[in-house]
Motif scaffolding. Structure first.
Motif, PDB file in Angstrom:
ATOM      1  N   ALA A  51      47.399  32.507  98.920  1.00  0.00           N
ATOM      2  CA  ALA A  51      48.130  31.973  97.766  1.00  0.00           C
ATOM      3  C   ALA A  51      49.511  31.481  98.184  1.00  0.00           C
ATOM      4  O   ALA A  51      49.944  30.400  97.772  1.00  0.00           O
ATOM      5  N   LYS A  52      50.224  32.250  99.004  1.00  0.00           N
ATOM      6  CA  LYS A  52      51.534  31.816  99.479  1.00  0.00           C
ATOM      7  C   LYS A  52      51.438  30.517 100.276  1.00  0.00           C
ATOM      8  O   LYS A  52      52.363  29.699 100.260  1.00  0.00           O
ATOM      9  N   LEU A  53      50.318  30.335 100.971  1.00  0.00           N
ATOM     10  CA  LEU A  53      50.120  29.144 101.794  1.00  0.00           C
ATOM     11  C   LEU A  53      49.565  27.968 100.986  1.00  0.00           C
ATOM     12  O   LEU A  53      49.230  26.929 101.560  1.00  0.00           O
ATOM     13  N   GLN A 286      54.629  35.696 111.666  1.00  0.00           N
ATOM     14  CA  GLN A 286      55.613  35.805 110.587  1.00  0.00           C
ATOM     15  C   GLN A 286      55.543  37.181 109.930  1.00  0.00           C
ATOM     16  O   GLN A 286      56.568  37.809 109.661  1.00  0.00           O
ATOM     17  N   VAL A 287      54.331  37.634 109.664  1.00  0.00           N
ATOM     18  CA  VAL A 287      54.147  38.931 109.019  1.00  0.00           C
ATOM     19  C   VAL A 287      54.676  40.063 109.902  1.00  0.00           C
ATOM     20  O   VAL A 287      55.301  41.009 109.407  1.00  0.00           O
ATOM     21  N   ALA A 288      54.465  39.966 111.204  1.00  0.00           N
ATOM     22  CA  ALA A 288      54.936  41.012 112.119  1.00  0.00           C
ATOM     23  C   ALA A 288      56.458  41.071 112.174  1.00  0.00           C
ATOM     24  O   ALA A 288      57.019  42.078 112.606  1.00  0.00           O
ATOM     25  N   VAL A 297      56.136  35.239 105.021  1.00  0.00           N
ATOM     26  CA  VAL A 297      55.307  34.064 104.731  1.00  0.00           C
ATOM     27  C   VAL A 297      55.775  33.466 103.411  1.00  0.00           C
ATOM     28  O   VAL A 297      55.876  34.180 102.401  1.00  0.00           O
ATOM     29  N   THR A 298      56.084  32.164 103.415  1.00  0.00           N
ATOM     30  CA  THR A 298      56.580  31.533 102.195  1.00  0.00           C
ATOM     31  C   THR A 298      55.718  30.367 101.745  1.00  0.00           C
ATOM     32  O   THR A 298      55.432  30.236 100.560  1.00  0.00           O
ATOM     33  N   PHE A 300      52.947  26.786 103.254  1.00  0.00           N
ATOM     34  CA  PHE A 300      52.272  26.056 104.327  1.00  0.00           C
ATOM     35  C   PHE A 300      53.279  25.249 105.137  1.00  0.00           C
ATOM     36  O   PHE A 300      53.315  25.316 106.370  1.00  0.00           O
ATOM     37  N   ASP A 301      54.113  24.478 104.454  1.00  0.00           N
ATOM     38  CA  ASP A 301      55.075  23.629 105.158  1.00  0.00           C
ATOM     39  C   ASP A 301      56.084  24.454 105.946  1.00  0.00           C
ATOM     40  O   ASP A 301      56.465  24.083 107.069  1.00  0.00           O
ATOM     41  N   ASP A 302      56.530  25.560 105.376  1.00  0.00           N
ATOM     42  CA  ASP A 302      57.478  26.405 106.093  1.00  0.00           C
ATOM     43  C   ASP A 302      56.850  27.010 107.348  1.00  0.00           C
ATOM     44  O   ASP A 302      57.527  27.195 108.363  1.00  0.00           O
ATOM     45  N   THR A 303      55.560  27.319 107.275  1.00  0.00           N
ATOM     46  CA  THR A 303      54.880  27.857 108.458  1.00  0.00           C
ATOM     47  C   THR A 303      54.781  26.796 109.551  1.00  0.00           C
ATOM     48  O   THR A 303      54.986  27.089 110.737  1.00  0.00           O
ATOM     49  N   LEU A 304      54.488  25.555 109.183  1.00  0.00           N
ATOM     50  CA  LEU A 304      54.471  24.476 110.174  1.00  0.00           C
ATOM     51  C   LEU A 304      55.844  24.314 110.819  1.00  0.00           C
ATOM     52  O   LEU A 304      55.959  24.130 112.041  1.00  0.00           O
ATOM     53  N   ALA A 305      56.893  24.408 110.017  1.00  0.00           N
ATOM     54  CA  ALA A 305      58.247  24.309 110.561  1.00  0.00           C
ATOM     55  C   ALA A 305      58.560  25.499 111.460  1.00  0.00           C
ATOM     56  O   ALA A 305      59.196  25.348 112.516  1.00  0.00           O
TER      57      ALA A 305
END
Length: 313
Positions: A51-53, A286-288, A297-298, A300-305
Motif C-alpha cells: 500500500a505504501k508503494l 529501507q525497513v532495516a 518506506v514512503t 514507490f518514487d521515493d524508493t527509486l530515489a
C-alpha cells in the motif's frame, strides 16, 4: 480488476522496543529509546508496504475481536488498504509478538498464537479475493487451519483464475516441507529466506536449494540472503545474484516481508528480473534502517530515489 494485489495469510500485531541489551532483574526497570506498534506478519507486513508503494491492496486474514484487532484494522485502513475481507473472530486473541530489538538489529521474539491459527478462506470470498492479478500467500507454517490441503485448493483456484501467485512462509523446519512442497506447482514466485530454504530442502548451497524447489514445481525462486543480497532462479534457466545495500542496520524485523512487497510491486510495474530483485532489496534495506516492518518506506518514487543515493556492497 478491483485490486492490484490480494495478500492472504498471517496478520500480527508487533510490539517492538529498542535497543534492548538485557531484561531487568526482578521488577526493575531499564530505559530504552523507542517503542512502536506495527501491523506485521508474513501477510500484514507485506500488505502495509504494498500500500505504501502505491498498490491497491486487499488484506485477507483473521484477527480477534479485541483492542489489538482495532489497531491492526485501523492502521491498514489509514494506509488505504481494503480490510473488508479480514475476519474478526470471537473468543480468540489477535496474534501478537513482543520483539526486543538488540543493538545489532537482532530480534528475539515472544509470540502469542491467536486468530491466525483459526483463519480459513471460505469459497464465498473467492470472487473478491481473486479479483487481483497478483495473489500473495504469506505465513504457511503458522496458519494451522489453512495449512495443508486447504492451501493447495486455494492456490489451485488462484491459478485457475489466471492470478500470478507469490508465496512466503514462516518458522520453517524440515517438517514444514511436508505442507510446502505440494504447493509449489501452483506458485509462480517462491520467496523464502535462504535459511528457510535450506532447512526444508536439506541442501546447502543457494544454487542447490533453487534447483530443489524448481524440480518440485516452483516457477521461480527469489531467496533473501541477508547481508549477502538476494538470489533469483527460474525454470527458464535465468540465474542472478544481486548485492545488498550498504546501510546502518537498526532492526531486521519484517525485512523478508518488505522484500516480498517490493518484489510484488516490481511485478506490478513489469520490471525485469534483475531490476525486480534490486527494487525488492531496496525496500528491505529501507525497513532495516528503522524500527518495525514498514519503517522508512514512503512511496514507490521515493524508493527509486533512495536506490540512486545508496551504494551496494
Amino acid at each position: 480488476m478491483r485490486y492490484d494485489v490480494s495478500v492472504i495469510g498471517l496478520y500480527i500485531l508487533d510490539v517492538l522496543g529498542r535497543p534492548v541489551t538485557r531484561i531487568p532483574d526482578r521488577g526493575n526497570v531499564e530505559f530504552i529509546e523507542e517503542i512502536k506498534l506495527t501491523v506485521a506478519g508474513t501477510a500484514g507486513g507485506v500488505v502495509i508496504n504494498t500500500a505504501k508503494l502505491g498498490l491497491n491492496s486487499l488484506a485477507v486474514g483473521a484477527v480477534g475481536n479485541d483492542e489489538k484487532a482495532d489497531f491492526v484494522i485501523g492502521a491498514m485502513e489509514r494506509h488505504g488498504i481494503d480490510a473488508s475481507a479480514m475476519q474478526r473472530l470471537d473468543g480468540v486473541p489477535t496474534s501478537a509478538t513482543i520483539l526486543n530489538i538488540r543493538p545489532n538489529g537482532d530480534r528475539p521474539a515472544l509470540h502469542q498464537r491467536g486468530a491466525s491459527d483459526h483463519f480459513d478462506l471460505p469459497g464465498r470470498l473467492y470472487d473478491q479475493v481473486f479479483d487481483a492479478p497478483i495473489v500473495h500467500l504469506g505465513g504457511t507454517g503458522l496458519l494451522r487451519t489453512l495449512d495443508g490441503e486447504k492451501s493447495v485448493t486455494l492456490l489451485k483456484e488462484a491459478k485457475r483464475r489466471g492470478c500470478t501467485v507469490t508465496f512466503d512462509l514462516i518458522a520453517a523446519t524440515a517438517e514444514t516441507a511436508g505442507i510446502v512442497l505440494p504447493l509449489l506447482p501452483h506458485i509462480d514466485y517462491f520467496m523464502p529466506s535462504i535459511e528457510e530454504a535450506r532447512d526444508m530442502s536439506g541442501q546447502t548451497t543457494v544454487e542447490d536449494c533453487a534447483s530443489f524447489y524448481l524440480d518440485h514445481g516452483a516457477k521461480t525462486c527469489a531467496f533473501t540472503l541477508g547481508g549477502d543480497g538476494a538470489y533469483y532462479a527460474d525454470h527458464t534457466g535465468t540465474r542472478l545474484k544481486v548485492p545488498s545495500y550498504v546501510i546502518d542496520v537498526v532492526d531486521t524485523t519484517g525485512c523478508g516481508d518488505a522484500f516480498d512487497a517490493g518484489f510484488i510491486t516490481a511485478l506490478h510495474h513489469k520490471m525485469n528480473p534483475e531490476d525486480s530483485m534490486r527494487f525488492a532489496q531496496a525496500v528491505a534495506a529501507q525497513v532495516a534502517g528503522g524500527l518495525g516492518s514498514d519503517a522508512c518506506v514512503t512511496s514507490f518514487d521515493d524508493t527509486l530515489a533512495w536506490m540512486k543515493n545508496h551504494k551496494t556492497r
